[in-house]
Scaffold this motif. Sequence first.
Motif, mmCIF file in Angstrom:
data_model
loop_
_atom_site.group_PDB
_atom_site.id
_atom_site.type_symbol
_atom_site.label_atom_id
_atom_site.label_comp_id
_atom_site.label_asym_id
_atom_site.label_seq_id
_atom_site.Cartn_x
_atom_site.Cartn_y
_atom_site.Cartn_z
ATOM 1 N N SER B 60 64.235 115.097 -53.680
ATOM 2 C CA SER B 60 62.906 114.869 -54.073
ATOM 3 C C SER B 60 61.891 115.731 -53.614
ATOM 4 O O SER B 60 60.830 115.817 -54.150
ATOM 5 N N GLY B 61 62.215 116.504 -52.405
ATOM 6 C CA GLY B 61 61.221 117.546 -51.748
ATOM 7 C C GLY B 61 61.826 118.444 -51.050
ATOM 8 O O GLY B 61 62.881 118.069 -50.499
ATOM 9 N N GLY B 62 61.187 119.624 -50.773
ATOM 10 C CA GLY B 62 61.846 120.530 -49.993
ATOM 11 C C GLY B 62 63.142 121.252 -50.587
ATOM 12 O O GLY B 62 63.226 121.037 -51.715
ATOM 13 N N LYS B 63 63.773 122.161 -49.933
ATOM 14 C CA LYS B 63 64.852 122.762 -50.477
ATOM 15 C C LYS B 63 66.077 123.093 -49.302
ATOM 16 O O LYS B 63 65.909 123.006 -48.194
ATOM 17 N N ALA B 64 67.231 123.350 -50.292
ATOM 18 C CA ALA B 64 68.466 123.565 -49.110
ATOM 19 C C ALA B 64 68.888 124.830 -49.848
ATOM 20 O O ALA B 64 69.334 124.967 -50.826
ATOM 21 N N LYS B 65 69.134 125.929 -48.836
ATOM 22 C CA LYS B 65 69.876 126.936 -49.446
ATOM 23 C C LYS B 65 71.444 126.901 -48.778
ATOM 24 O O LYS B 65 71.540 126.687 -47.504
ATOM 25 N N ILE B 66 72.446 127.121 -49.592
ATOM 26 C CA ILE B 66 73.650 126.913 -49.243
ATOM 27 C C ILE B 66 74.063 128.416 -49.540
ATOM 28 O O ILE B 66 74.137 128.896 -50.520
ATOM 29 N N LEU B 67 74.790 129.119 -48.432
ATOM 30 C CA LEU B 67 75.231 130.536 -48.566
ATOM 31 C C LEU B 67 74.334 131.225 -49.337
ATOM 32 O O LEU B 67 74.632 132.319 -50.006
ATOM 33 N N GLY B 68 73.075 131.277 -49.023
ATOM 34 C CA GLY B 68 72.148 132.080 -49.791
ATOM 35 C C GLY B 68 71.632 131.620 -51.094
ATOM 36 O O GLY B 68 70.696 132.073 -51.683
ATOM 37 N N TYR B 69 72.437 130.604 -51.818
ATOM 38 C CA TYR B 69 72.049 129.980 -53.076
ATOM 39 C C TYR B 69 71.122 128.613 -52.841
ATOM 40 O O TYR B 69 71.427 127.908 -52.226
ATOM 41 N N ASP B 70 70.076 128.661 -53.668
ATOM 42 C CA ASP B 70 69.525 127.406 -53.777
ATOM 43 C C ASP B 70 70.072 126.252 -54.350
ATOM 44 O O ASP B 70 70.344 126.620 -55.623
ATOM 45 N N VAL B 71 70.395 125.293 -53.764
ATOM 46 C CA VAL B 71 71.608 124.469 -54.389
ATOM 47 C C VAL B 71 71.170 123.635 -55.554
ATOM 48 O O VAL B 71 71.746 123.147 -56.394
ATOM 49 N N ALA B 72 69.627 123.328 -55.543
ATOM 50 C CA ALA B 72 69.027 122.702 -56.722
ATOM 51 C C ALA B 72 68.890 123.442 -57.950
ATOM 52 O O ALA B 72 69.144 123.033 -59.051
ATOM 53 N N HIS B 73 68.933 124.845 -58.062
ATOM 54 C CA HIS B 73 68.901 125.647 -59.009
ATOM 55 C C HIS B 73 70.235 126.545 -59.355
ATOM 56 O O HIS B 73 70.277 126.856 -60.324
ATOM 57 N N GLN B 74 71.102 126.340 -58.315
ATOM 58 C CA GLN B 74 72.311 127.166 -58.546
ATOM 59 C C GLN B 74 73.535 126.545 -58.098
ATOM 60 O O GLN B 74 74.412 126.838 -57.204
ATOM 61 N N PRO B 75 73.538 125.215 -58.523
ATOM 62 C CA PRO B 75 74.708 124.321 -57.793
ATOM 63 C C PRO B 75 76.071 125.109 -58.289
ATOM 64 O O PRO B 75 76.718 124.707 -57.542
ATOM 65 N N ARG B 76 76.134 125.577 -59.442
ATOM 66 C CA ARG B 76 77.570 126.066 -59.584
ATOM 67 C C ARG B 76 78.064 127.147 -58.630
ATOM 68 O O ARG B 76 79.207 127.218 -58.364
ATOM 69 N N ALA B 77 77.135 127.954 -58.436
ATOM 70 C CA ALA B 77 77.521 129.437 -57.595
ATOM 71 C C ALA B 77 77.800 128.555 -56.174
ATOM 72 O O ALA B 77 78.579 129.164 -55.593
ATOM 73 N N VAL B 78 76.997 127.524 -56.008
ATOM 74 C CA VAL B 78 77.166 126.894 -54.613
ATOM 75 C C VAL B 78 78.706 126.180 -54.702
ATOM 76 O O VAL B 78 79.547 126.490 -53.738
ATOM 77 N N LYS B 79 79.116 125.399 -55.761
ATOM 78 C CA LYS B 79 80.439 124.545 -55.788
ATOM 79 C C LYS B 79 81.372 125.507 -55.661
ATOM 80 O O LYS B 79 82.463 124.929 -55.260
ATOM 81 N N LYS B 80 81.256 126.710 -56.020
ATOM 82 C CA LYS B 80 82.624 127.390 -56.126
ATOM 83 C C LYS B 80 82.886 127.991 -54.740
ATOM 84 O O LYS B 80 83.980 128.329 -54.433
ATOM 85 N N ARG B 81 81.949 128.153 -53.952
ATOM 86 C CA ARG B 81 82.139 128.653 -52.553
ATOM 87 C C ARG B 81 82.276 127.638 -51.459
ATOM 88 O O ARG B 81 82.306 128.060 -50.239
ATOM 89 N N ILE B 82 82.098 126.378 -51.893
ATOM 90 C CA ILE B 82 82.330 125.299 -50.787
ATOM 91 C C ILE B 82 83.560 124.439 -50.874
ATOM 92 O O ILE B 82 83.887 124.179 -52.280
ATOM 93 N N GLY B 83 83.771 123.999 -49.761
ATOM 94 C CA GLY B 83 85.241 122.742 -49.982
ATOM 95 C C GLY B 83 84.620 121.451 -49.326
ATOM 96 O O GLY B 83 83.649 121.548 -48.505
ATOM 97 N N TYR B 84 85.139 120.443 -49.890
ATOM 98 C CA TYR B 84 84.544 118.999 -49.347
ATOM 99 C C TYR B 84 85.591 118.131 -49.362
ATOM 100 O O TYR B 84 86.635 117.929 -50.160
ATOM 101 N N MET B 85 85.723 117.485 -48.086
ATOM 102 C CA MET B 85 86.774 116.364 -47.898
ATOM 103 C C MET B 85 86.026 115.083 -47.676
ATOM 104 O O MET B 85 85.399 115.083 -46.649
ATOM 105 N N SER B 86 86.093 114.123 -48.382
ATOM 106 C CA SER B 86 85.274 113.055 -48.427
ATOM 107 C C SER B 86 86.083 112.181 -47.635
ATOM 108 O O SER B 86 87.132 112.363 -47.227
ATOM 109 N N GLN B 87 85.112 111.036 -47.485
ATOM 110 C CA GLN B 87 85.835 110.191 -46.191
ATOM 111 C C GLN B 87 86.814 109.319 -46.810
ATOM 112 O O GLN B 87 87.752 109.197 -46.124
ATOM 113 N N ARG B 88 86.800 109.011 -48.274
ATOM 114 C CA ARG B 88 88.175 108.462 -48.563
ATOM 115 C C ARG B 88 88.710 109.455 -49.678
ATOM 116 O O ARG B 88 88.441 109.363 -50.709
ATOM 117 N N PHE B 89 89.385 110.538 -49.310
ATOM 118 C CA PHE B 89 89.750 111.447 -50.040
ATOM 119 C C PHE B 89 91.032 111.165 -50.825
ATOM 120 O O PHE B 89 91.576 109.968 -50.624
#
Lengths: 314, 314
Positions: B60-89
């Motif tokens: 809703s406000g502010g921003k987050a940069k993941i590996l240099g990419y703004d996650v709100a504007h470049q979510p695809r670039a971010v998703k390729k470079r991150i891994g996620y293990m959820s609580q209920r994998f």
Amino acid sequence: MRVSNNPSVIICTTQLSRSFRKIAALRAIDLSIQRGEIFGLVGPDGAGKTTMLRLLAAVMTPTAGQVTVVGHDSVKDAEKIRGQVGYMPQRFSLYGDLSVQENLQFYADIFGVHGPERQRRFEQVLSFAHMSDIPDRRAKQLSGGMQKKLGLACTLIHRPDVLLLDEPTTGVDPVSRREFWDLLTELHLQGTTIVVSTPYMDEAERCNRIGLLFKGELIECGTPREIKALVQGQVVEFHPDRLEVARAVLSHQPGVLEVQVYGTLLHVFVEDATVVWPRLQTVLGEAEVKVDNVRLIHPRMEEAFISLIRRQVG
Amino acid sequence: MTEDTFAIQTEKLSKRFGHFVAVNSVTFNVRRGTIFGFLGPNGAGKTTTMRMLLGLLRPSGGKAKILGYDVAHQPRAVKKRIGYMSQRFSLYDDLTVEENLLFFGRTYGLRGARLRERIQYALRMADLIGREQTPGRELAGGFRQRMALGAAILHDPELIFLDEPTAGVDPVSRRSFWELLYQLVNDEGVTIFVTTHYMDEAEQCQELAFIHGGQIVAQGSPADLKVTLMRGVVIELTPDDPPEAMRLLKEASAAGALRVDDIALYGAQIHLVAQDAAQAQQQLAEVLTTGGVQFDPPDVIRPSLEDVFLSAIR
């Protein structure tokens, strides 16, 4: 096969065993728990903790051996035991669509809590669980920690002498865990006997005695101090700049009993730090490993547990 | 320079749901090649923050940069470079270990030689060599965790998010899981962002942030937090009659005759948190002596991270 005559013993198992088909889940467990104790059951996943609690709760029958709880045999007098123990399984069933009060009513019906006593018990357990102001909240709207507290309140509705709790705080945050243990302490001070299984070693430290189960056997049993004292030697903690190299060179040094990795730190178990450590420093120096933040630590229950289990695994 | 230094940078990151502020102007940085622990009670905003960092939820406000990419504007670039293990994998019980990895690898778009090579890597890392043909349902707890981690790193991510990866796992398996995390950090240079309710795990992180009520209340290394965040000291007391001592101390605390922030029973010991250690020791000696309880000279002990955590948010 003699049941203890000691009136202070409230739970007694003799050569207690349980198999599922051909797999032995528990083997020949002899255990006495004193009235008023908080007894902790710890052990790796699949060690038999849940089976043990089910047998004590008389909701499962032993394949061999015997369980006596509050003077009753778990096979012949299962109903009497169920009336005097409160058993909270890992997945305690609360009715999500029912309110806090309705869940309590449901358990009061099951345990036959009727008459003037009934309303008084509702008030007591609600006040105990700090839920007096939310009797109408639906169970599913409660946080995880609150649901555990409601589960405990339901388990207490018939005033059990013995509480059997199967990992009551798993997945609960540290604040709620502390609050839950504050409630257990209250019950302990009122004289309730509590047997609780937990994967949290800091909770194990809060028990009067701990039983360590491994592959269905009770491999150690004693006070937290006694269990920690089983781990030989002293523990030197330090931060190496190259952890893998440090671990590799130290693992086979004489005088080193065990090496555990703890984040970026190494915990090296040695017979006598004043004798062994100077030599290890030389070895590390020769391997060109720099170390800092060196200190002697007391092994916590966590280190003790890992050490005791790894010894079993060999 | 900052993009090379930090894997995650957030600036006044916020999320509102209607009138409810779930995350309130959160600013923190996560250094590349480190393990960053994100702690907080349930409902504090942990999952919401993580979902924003993963690009699953729009801030809703502010921003987050993941590996240099703004996650709100470049979510695809971010998703390729991150891994996620959820609580209920999700692990497919009917599929073998190898089939599970093939499935997840293809989902990430891996094919041919590259897919086979990454699966071999994941199997080696997770110590699953020889278990390739084991059906998912037959994997023990610790191996399931490793297998899920293996699946989360198939596409060679630079940054891995782990949401309570070890909930309900026993201490031995948890310790080896953490050794694995450090291997990934040291050998592959990945960055790990992890949430956990286990304080012994938090203690293994290089940097921690505590979130409470949607705000970061503290950030730093475990060692620094113990110094800067702990309000008061922990006094350990060993009385001859712990329950009686507990009753006396609680009474005195309620009556104002003992100034302490917390009293907790740890088996045969009692832990008190006090701002003024000298005053508290004098007061507790008076209370216990008057009440006829004998005790050993109390010790001031190092606070655990849990003590620190509770002190920060109480």
